[in-house]
Design a protein around this motif. Structure first.
Motif, PDB file in Angstrom:
ATOM      1  N   GLU A  88       0.848  -1.175   0.013  1.00 49.12           N
ATOM      2  CA  GLU A  88      -0.030   0.024  -0.202  1.00 49.12           C
ATOM      3  C   GLU A  88       0.586   1.234  -0.077  1.00 49.12           C
ATOM      4  O   GLU A  88       0.876   1.960   0.960  1.00 49.12           O
ATOM      5  N   ARG A  89       1.504   1.609  -1.046  1.00 50.95           N
ATOM      6  CA  ARG A  89       2.556   2.683  -1.335  1.00 50.95           C
ATOM      7  C   ARG A  89       1.866   4.057  -1.112  1.00 50.95           C
ATOM      8  O   ARG A  89       2.570   4.993  -0.625  1.00 50.95           O
ATOM      9  N   ASP A  90       0.437   4.073  -1.461  1.00 48.50           N
ATOM     10  CA  ASP A  90      -0.027   5.246  -1.298  1.00 48.50           C
ATOM     11  C   ASP A  90      -0.400   5.865   0.330  1.00 48.50           C
ATOM     12  O   ASP A  90      -0.537   6.972   0.418  1.00 48.50           O
ATOM     13  N   THR A  91      -0.253   5.008   1.210  1.00 50.87           N
ATOM     14  CA  THR A  91      -0.601   5.298   2.595  1.00 50.87           C
ATOM     15  C   THR A  91       0.670   5.160   3.416  1.00 50.87           C
ATOM     16  O   THR A  91       0.755   4.769   4.620  1.00 50.87           O
ATOM     17  N   ALA A  92       1.882   4.853   2.675  1.00 52.41           N
ATOM     18  CA  ALA A  92       3.013   4.821   3.458  1.00 52.41           C
ATOM     19  C   ALA A  92       3.385   5.899   4.367  1.00 52.41           C
ATOM     20  O   ALA A  92       2.764   7.017   4.525  1.00 52.41           O
ATOM     21  N   PHE A  93       4.202   5.609   5.587  1.00 51.12           N
ATOM     22  CA  PHE A  93       4.635   6.597   6.557  1.00 51.12           C
ATOM     23  C   PHE A  93       5.953   6.886   6.188  1.00 51.12           C
ATOM     24  O   PHE A  93       6.979   6.358   6.029  1.00 51.12           O
ATOM     25  N   GLN A  94       5.960   8.583   6.425  1.00 53.21           N
ATOM     26  CA  GLN A  94       7.348   8.853   6.172  1.00 53.21           C
ATOM     27  C   GLN A  94       7.289  10.056   6.878  1.00 53.21           C
ATOM     28  O   GLN A  94       6.780  11.078   6.727  1.00 53.21           O
ATOM     29  N   ASP A 115      16.840  20.852   7.633  1.00 52.33           N
ATOM     30  CA  ASP A 115      15.689  19.923   7.032  1.00 52.33           C
ATOM     31  C   ASP A 115      14.904  19.551   8.271  1.00 52.33           C
ATOM     32  O   ASP A 115      13.503  19.272   8.190  1.00 52.33           O
ATOM     33  N   VAL A 116      15.443  19.270   9.291  1.00 53.60           N
ATOM     34  CA  VAL A 116      14.672  18.531  10.646  1.00 53.60           C
ATOM     35  C   VAL A 116      14.696  19.604  11.586  1.00 53.60           C
ATOM     36  O   VAL A 116      13.853  19.397  12.674  1.00 53.60           O
ATOM     37  N   ALA A 117      14.810  20.938  11.278  1.00 51.75           N
ATOM     38  CA  ALA A 117      14.738  21.918  12.401  1.00 51.75           C
ATOM     39  C   ALA A 117      13.660  22.193  12.965  1.00 51.75           C
ATOM     40  O   ALA A 117      13.042  22.303  14.152  1.00 51.75           O
ATOM     41  N   ASN A 118      12.476  22.035  12.068  1.00 54.14           N
ATOM     42  CA  ASN A 118      11.045  22.037  12.630  1.00 54.14           C
ATOM     43  C   ASN A 118      10.387  20.991  12.640  1.00 54.14           C
ATOM     44  O   ASN A 118       9.002  20.992  12.799  1.00 54.14           O
ATOM     45  N   ALA A 119      11.042  19.892  12.488  1.00 59.87           N
ATOM     46  CA  ALA A 119      10.172  18.588  12.596  1.00 59.87           C
ATOM     47  C   ALA A 119       9.973  18.075  14.157  1.00 59.87           C
ATOM     48  O   ALA A 119      10.719  18.492  15.074  1.00 59.87           O
ATOM     49  N   ASP A 120       9.056  17.075  14.429  1.00 56.81           N
ATOM     50  CA  ASP A 120       8.790  16.907  15.650  1.00 56.81           C
ATOM     51  C   ASP A 120      10.133  15.834  16.181  1.00 56.81           C
ATOM     52  O   ASP A 120      10.703  15.270  15.319  1.00 56.81           O
ATOM     53  N   GLY A 121      10.018  15.763  17.569  1.00 61.77           N
ATOM     54  CA  GLY A 121      11.113  15.047  17.959  1.00 61.77           C
ATOM     55  C   GLY A 121      10.710  13.370  18.033  1.00 61.77           C
ATOM     56  O   GLY A 121       9.504  13.356  18.096  1.00 61.77           O
ATOM     57  N   ILE A 122      11.406  12.599  18.426  1.00 60.62           N
ATOM     58  CA  ILE A 122      11.170  11.274  18.476  1.00 60.62           C
ATOM     59  C   ILE A 122      10.067  11.044  19.558  1.00 60.62           C
ATOM     60  O   ILE A 122       9.251   9.993  19.149  1.00 60.62           O
ATOM     61  N   ALA A 123      10.135  11.464  20.533  1.00 57.77           N
ATOM     62  CA  ALA A 123       9.126  11.417  21.479  1.00 57.77           C
ATOM     63  C   ALA A 123       7.752  11.565  21.113  1.00 57.77           C
ATOM     64  O   ALA A 123       6.863  10.654  21.504  1.00 57.77           O
ATOM     65  N   ASN A 124       7.437  12.406  20.225  1.00 59.26           N
ATOM     66  CA  ASN A 124       6.095  12.717  19.575  1.00 59.26           C
ATOM     67  C   ASN A 124       5.995  11.816  18.318  1.00 59.26           C
ATOM     68  O   ASN A 124       4.829  11.266  17.977  1.00 59.26           O
ATOM     69  N   VAL A 125       7.034  11.461  17.661  1.00 56.78           N
ATOM     70  CA  VAL A 125       6.654  10.392  16.409  1.00 56.78           C
ATOM     71  C   VAL A 125       6.704   9.183  16.937  1.00 56.78           C
ATOM     72  O   VAL A 125       5.703   8.397  16.167  1.00 56.78           O
ATOM     73  N   ILE A 126       7.005   8.722  17.866  1.00 55.52           N
ATOM     74  CA  ILE A 126       6.989   7.353  18.392  1.00 55.52           C
ATOM     75  C   ILE A 126       5.498   6.796  18.309  1.00 55.52           C
ATOM     76  O   ILE A 126       5.149   5.898  17.788  1.00 55.52           O
ATOM     77  N   PRO A 127       4.914   7.551  19.268  1.00 60.05           N
ATOM     78  CA  PRO A 127       3.322   7.137  19.193  1.00 60.05           C
ATOM     79  C   PRO A 127       2.521   6.982  17.823  1.00 60.05           C
ATOM     80  O   PRO A 127       1.784   6.365  17.732  1.00 60.05           O
ATOM     81  N   TRP A 166       0.281   3.803  13.642  1.00 60.46           N
ATOM     82  CA  TRP A 166       0.307   3.629  12.256  1.00 60.46           C
ATOM     83  C   TRP A 166       0.595   1.805  11.999  1.00 60.46           C
ATOM     84  O   TRP A 166      -0.105   1.076  11.131  1.00 60.46           O
ATOM     85  N   THR A 167       1.644   1.377  12.694  1.00 63.10           N
ATOM     86  CA  THR A 167       1.933   0.071  12.615  1.00 63.10           C
ATOM     87  C   THR A 167       1.267  -1.058  13.051  1.00 63.10           C
ATOM     88  O   THR A 167       0.784  -1.993  12.466  1.00 63.10           O
ATOM     89  N   GLY A 168       0.266  -0.819  14.204  1.00 64.60           N
ATOM     90  CA  GLY A 168      -0.556  -1.569  14.756  1.00 64.60           C
ATOM     91  C   GLY A 168       0.132  -2.975  15.267  1.00 64.60           C
ATOM     92  O   GLY A 168       1.422  -2.755  15.579  1.00 64.60           O
ATOM     93  N   ASN A 169      -0.388  -4.125  14.867  1.00 59.31           N
ATOM     94  CA  ASN A 169      -0.096  -5.313  15.234  1.00 59.31           C
ATOM     95  C   ASN A 169       0.755  -5.929  14.164  1.00 59.31           C
ATOM     96  O   ASN A 169       0.945  -7.364  14.193  1.00 59.31           O
ATOM     97  N   ALA A 170       1.179  -5.396  12.983  1.00 63.67           N
ATOM     98  CA  ALA A 170       1.870  -5.821  11.851  1.00 63.67           C
ATOM     99  C   ALA A 170       3.255  -6.665  12.370  1.00 63.67           C
ATOM    100  O   ALA A 170       3.916  -5.891  13.093  1.00 63.67           O
ATOM    101  N   ILE A 171       3.524  -7.229  11.444  1.00 68.67           N
ATOM    102  CA  ILE A 171       5.005  -7.904  11.628  1.00 68.67           C
ATOM    103  C   ILE A 171       5.842  -6.779  10.985  1.00 68.67           C
ATOM    104  O   ILE A 171       5.732  -6.325   9.807  1.00 68.67           O
ATOM    105  N   VAL A 172       7.073  -6.333  11.674  1.00 67.25           N
ATOM    106  CA  VAL A 172       8.153  -5.476  11.283  1.00 67.25           C
ATOM    107  C   VAL A 172       9.070  -6.335  10.547  1.00 67.25           C
ATOM    108  O   VAL A 172       9.835  -7.138  10.925  1.00 67.25           O
ATOM    109  N   ILE A 173       9.443  -5.804   9.176  1.00 69.85           N
ATOM    110  CA  ILE A 173      10.101  -6.282   8.235  1.00 69.85           C
ATOM    111  C   ILE A 173      11.123  -5.237   7.788  1.00 69.85           C
ATOM    112  O   ILE A 173      10.829  -4.282   7.506  1.00 69.85           O
ATOM    113  N   GLY A 174      12.243  -5.578   7.509  1.00 68.54           N
ATOM    114  CA  GLY A 174      13.320  -4.773   7.012  1.00 68.54           C
ATOM    115  C   GLY A 174      14.730  -5.256   6.695  1.00 68.54           C
ATOM    116  O   GLY A 174      14.914  -6.469   6.927  1.00 68.54           O
TER     117      GLY A 174
END
Length: 710
Positions: A51-57, A80-92, A97-105
């Motif tokens: 589902e590329r149209d709903t990718a998380f980035q 590029d990251v100056a105005n981005a959220d910190g990881i503590a906000n991104v993690i939730p 978004w991931t739910g209970n899916a298997i994580v592959i990489g």
């Protein structure tokens, strides 16, 4: 946050159908303990489709400066990251978004180690996801690659590189590499998630080197350990233990199509029923049904004058029916899928014997039952059929945990195997039409043989199927059409999780695909020559059951063969001797005779039992399909030594249960399924029961009247 626990049943899913996210990160460096994430991206896979149209980035502000050496690789700068959220906000956000899916990489152990450190850095709870490393999978099938980088793996598999060294680009390339690996893994017997985990777990040197580098250990060894079946969620087992004939209203109440609506209403009120059947006639060759809702709609549209009208004007034709010996969960599935509240129930002769209403099923928690039936009956592709395997395994595991009779569980498995084959036929017919080959050139019946026909399949099933068609010579036009259909069906079942038969007993092979006339010739040969291969082939034929098409083609063949077998004394004697050829797996002083640490209970117990029951059925002209019912029919026929039958039936039950429980353990452990048990994984009580069952098997020689072997 952390990752959610995946749903039960994922272990048995084919890798191609595992709900997964393909993830990658970009970081400030390669130190898993101190470096930070600057970008995280992932692509979801659902039912084998990306589902590329709903990718998380998402870009992430790491809270520290990004070294120039890192920017040179992924091009991400501090600006590029100056105005981005910190990881503590991104993690939730990523967790949800991931739910209970298997994580592959690709080299996912690094990404997970950095992510874990980020959790701890900000005081967030960490729970590792169930995961797979594509790099490990590449190593399983291509150990001779000059290096194991993503670029090398992609080049070897012909996967184009795009967007490399950015998280989404790397995740997308890893996705394509993973999907390209699946056929190669399947060739090595690595099909399910659990099998992939076990194979990766055995690569100890790679895991050791990654651990030294501070990477996360991707595969949890605890997942491949034997499991306690009762750890799994329980379900309402009623729909899987009972047949529609157990709960139907009988006899059915029918009226003629000319009956006035007022008379039908009076009948329904007097008998306290919510519908009446309408006999064939008035433009329909099939019976119909008039429900309480039909009556209300008629009055609403026509007023009380509707009560003077004939029921045929408002009844629904034709009546949808279900067989009396069908499982209740299948009736639930039909009602839910088609939006019905009533079904007719038919006997073996196809005549109405009862009625089934939604009220009869009201107390049954039917979610799992509906899903199991619908998965097969509505599947439009091989991929969708593949999901059935995991759902069926989940249902079986739950039924075992509720101590449902293993013979009932085997019957459920067999029912779905037959449905799977039927659906593969329908998909095959549609494929033949799309190829311009038209509809079936002759009436035909696809049938399953062996355990699938007896209703005694377990989870280590493979294909045993055949075709009989009306008329046509071998190699003729009709035969070629059915050969193509047989090949489509065989490949569809194989891709869905029911493996090709190693013995070639599939309709794709000419020996198991003939017109009725040639089938008669072959059956006559089997019964007269009685060669070992003839005995084996005839054995499974007498267990045959139609799954699709004109059942009379097979029924006529089978009944004629049953009558002929009663007088084929040489054939029966040969079958009888074959049934008595077995060796106990218990040696001196009660020790098991182990092969690779296991005992083959099919060879040592089940096979002699169902073979003996089949001999008795043929000898006495019994048409019953299952092993217990054949033993019972033989008792009713007055066989000698009938006193041993109860013990043999109980032994059959115990052996089925032991094998089934072992198969469930093996699924979770990622082991290839078979019919052998590992005594070391069994409780003392279960071992004692199996020993008792094995001790009963020699009694079949008394029952068949053959001499005991020393």
């Amino acid at each position: 946050m952390s990752f959610m626990v995946e749903k039960a049943g994922f272990s048995a899913l084919p890798l191609s159908l595992v709900p997964a996210v393909i993830m990658d990160t970009e970081t400030t460096g390669l130190n898993t303990a101190s470096d930070r994430i600057v970008e995280i991206a992932a692509v979801r896979i659902t039912d084998g489709r990306a589902e590329r149209d709903t990718a998380f980035q998402v870009l992430v502000n790491p809270g520290i400066a990004i070294p120039a050496s890192s920017t040179a690789i992924h091009t991400i700068t501090d600006a590029d990251v100056a105005n981005a959220d910190g990881i503590a906000n991104v993690i939730p956000m990523f967790s949800q978004w991931t739910g209970n899916a298997i994580v592959i990489g690709y080299s996912i152990g690094f990404d997970l180690a950095v992510l874990k450190a980020e959790h701890h850095r900000y005081g967030l709870r960490w729970s590792a996801p169930r995961s797979l490393d594509v790099r490990h999978l590449v190593e399983l099938v291509a150990q001779d690659l000059p290096e194991q980088s993503l670029d090398t793996a992609a080049a070897w598999l012909g996967v184009p590189l795009a967007g490399r060294h950015r998280a989404l680009g790397d995740a997308t390339v890893a996705l394509h590499v993973f999907q390209a690996l699946l056929p190669k893994l399947k060739q090595r017997g690595i099909i399910t998630l659990a099998q992939a985990e076990r194979a990766c777990l055995e690569r100890t040197s790679r895991r050791h080197s990654e651990a030294q580098a501070g990477w996360h250990d991707v595969v949890d060894s605890g997942r491949t350990a034997p499991v306690n079946i009762t750890d799994y969620a329980r379900i309402d087992s009623f729909p899987y233990r009972h047949r529609t004939g157990d709960i139907m209203h009988s006899p059915p109440l029918s009226v003629s199509g000319t009956t006035k609506m007022s008379a039908a209403l009076t009948l329904a009120l007097r008998e306290q029923i919510s519908s009446v059947f309408v006999k064939p006639g008035a433009g329909s060759d099939e019976p119909g049904i008039l429900t309480e809702r039909d009556i209300l709609r008629a009055i609403g549209a026509n007023g009380t004058t509707a009560l003077a009208m004939p029921v045929s004007r408002f009844a629904a034709f034709p009546l949808v029916t279900v067989a009396a010996d069908e499982f209740v969960y299948r009736a639930i599935s039909i009602m839910a899928r088609r939006g019905f509240r009533h079904l007719g129930v038919t006997g073996a002769d196809g005549k109405l014997v009862g009625a089934l209403s939604a009220r009869d099923l009201l107390k049954q928690r039917a979610d799992t039952a509906v899903a199991l039936g619908n998965d097969i009956d509505t599947a439009g592709s091989t991929e969708e059929l593949g999901k059935v395997w995991a759902r069926l395994t989940t249902v079986v595991r739950a039924l075992v945990s509720e101590d449902v009779d293993p013979r009932d569980i085997a019957a459920v498995i067999s029912r779905e195997l037959r449905s799977l084959t039927q659906r593969a036929c329908l998909l095959g017919e549609a494929a033949m039409e799309l190829r311009g080959k038209g509809p079936p050139p002759q009436p035909y019946a696809m049938f399953v043989l062996g355990s699938g026909g007896r209703g005694e399949s377990l989870l280590a099933m493979d294909q045993d199927n055949a075709i009989v068609f009306g008329k046509g010579d071998p190699g003729g036009e009709a035969d070629r059409w059915f050969a193509d259909l047989g090949t489509i069906v065989a490949d569809t079942l194989n891709d869905a999780g029911v493996s090709h038969c190693k013995g070639g007993i599939m309709a794709s092979n000419s020996e198991w695909r003939m017109d009725a006339s040639h089938w008669r010739d072959v059956l006559s040969q089997w019964l007269s020559k009685s060669r070992p291969e003839d005995i084996l082939n005839a054995d499974i034929f007498f267990d045959a059951k139609t799954v699709h098409g004109d059942s009379t083609l097979l029924d006529t063949l089978r009944m004629d063969a049953l009558r002929a077998a009663q007088n084929a004394h040489g054939f029966l004697n040969a079958m009888q001797m074959r049934a008595g050829e077995f060796t106990s797996p218990v040696g001196w002083f009660g020790k098991w005779k182990l092969e690779d640490g296991r005992v083959d209970l099919k060879r040592a117990g089940l096979m002699p039992l169902f073979s003996a029951a089949r001999v008795l059925a043929l000898r006495h002209g019994v048409s019953e399909p299952s092993t217990p019912s054949r033993f019972e029919a033989a008792r009713a026929a007055g066989v000698e030594a009938a006193h041993v039958i109860d013990d043999l039936i109980e032994a059959h039950k115990i052996l089925l249960s032991a094998i089934l429980r072992q198969q469930l353990r093996d699924i979770e452990a990622g082991l290839k399924l078979g019919n052998s048990i590992d005594p070391a994984q069994m409780s003392g009580h279960d071992i004692q029961q199996v020993r008792w069952a094995i001790d009963q098997v020699p009694k079949i020689r008394d029952l068949l009247g053959i001499p005991a072997y020393g």
